[in-house]
Design an enzyme around this catalytic site. Structure first.
Site, short mmCIF file in Angstrom:
data_model
loop_
_atom_site.label_atom_id
_atom_site.label_comp_id
_atom_site.label_asym_id
_atom_site.label_seq_id
_atom_site.Cartn_x
_atom_site.Cartn_y
_atom_site.Cartn_z
CB CYS A 36 -0.99 -0.02 1.17
SG CYS A 36 -0.29 0.18 2.82
CG ASN A 81 4.45 -1.67 5.07
OD1 ASN A 81 5.55 -1.99 5.50
ND2 ASN A 81 3.49 -2.57 4.94
CB CYS A 130 -3.69 1.48 6.93
SG CYS A 130 -3.52 2.96 7.93
NE ARG A 131 -4.58 1.28 1.66
CZ ARG A 131 -4.45 2.01 0.56
NH1 ARG A 131 -5.35 1.90 -0.41
NH2 ARG A 131 -3.44 2.84 0.41
CB SER A 132 0.42 -3.47 2.76
OG SER A 132 1.13 -2.45 3.40
CG ASP A 151 -5.29 5.12 3.09
OD1 ASP A 151 -5.39 4.64 4.24
OD2 ASP A 151 -4.30 5.75 2.70
#
Length: 149
Positions: free
Chosen positions: A8, A11, A13-15, A122
């Protein structure tokens, strides 16, 4: 051993969520999962506390993770690279030296909705519910990825 990278922007939140979710679904002796960001805003930091909290809710620990930046060397190290959104997808592809490297890069939600190139939103500015929604999207995509491995 299969090696999969989740990417993301920062690095945090999402990934990291995608990394933790997929790790929880695969045999670590057969599959290595990591994550990175296309920007270096948070290198060395823990995932966002809201990512940690939502993962913990489902029995997944993210506190061992530290943010790092995606590099060209990741193309050689990983078999598949999953981008969380179109912006990061383009940033990753811009570093690919050839078609073989570019073929490794996929949009993660294409696992659920093939060829639609949908982005994982996000959740950074979206509050707690955003993290829950992102967790559910990534959990569904990671189920599909894990079943294919």
């Amino acid at each position: 051993m299969k090696k999969i990278l989740m990417v993301c922007l920062g690095n945090i939140c999402r990934s990291p969520l995608a990394e933790g979710i997929l790790r929880s679904k695969v045999n670590s002796d057969e599959v290595f999962v990591d994550s990175a960001g296309t920007a270096a805003y948070h290198v060395g930091e823990l995932p966002d506390s809201r990512s940690i909290d939502v993962a913990r809710k489902y029995g997944i620990d993210l506190t061992y993770q530290r943010a790092r930046k995606f590099t060209e060397k990741d193309f050689a190290k990983f078999d598949k690279i999953y981008a969380m959104d179109e912006h990061n997808y383009r940033n990753i592809l811009s570093l690919a030296k050839n078609k073989e490297e570019a073929k490794k890069v996929k949009m993660i939600l294409n696992e659920i909705n093939p060829q639609q190139n949908l982005s994982v939103p996000d959740p950074y500015y979206g509050g707690e519910q955003g993290f829950e929604n992102v967790y559910q999207m990534l959990d569904e995509a990671c189920d599909i990825i894990a079943n294919r491995l």
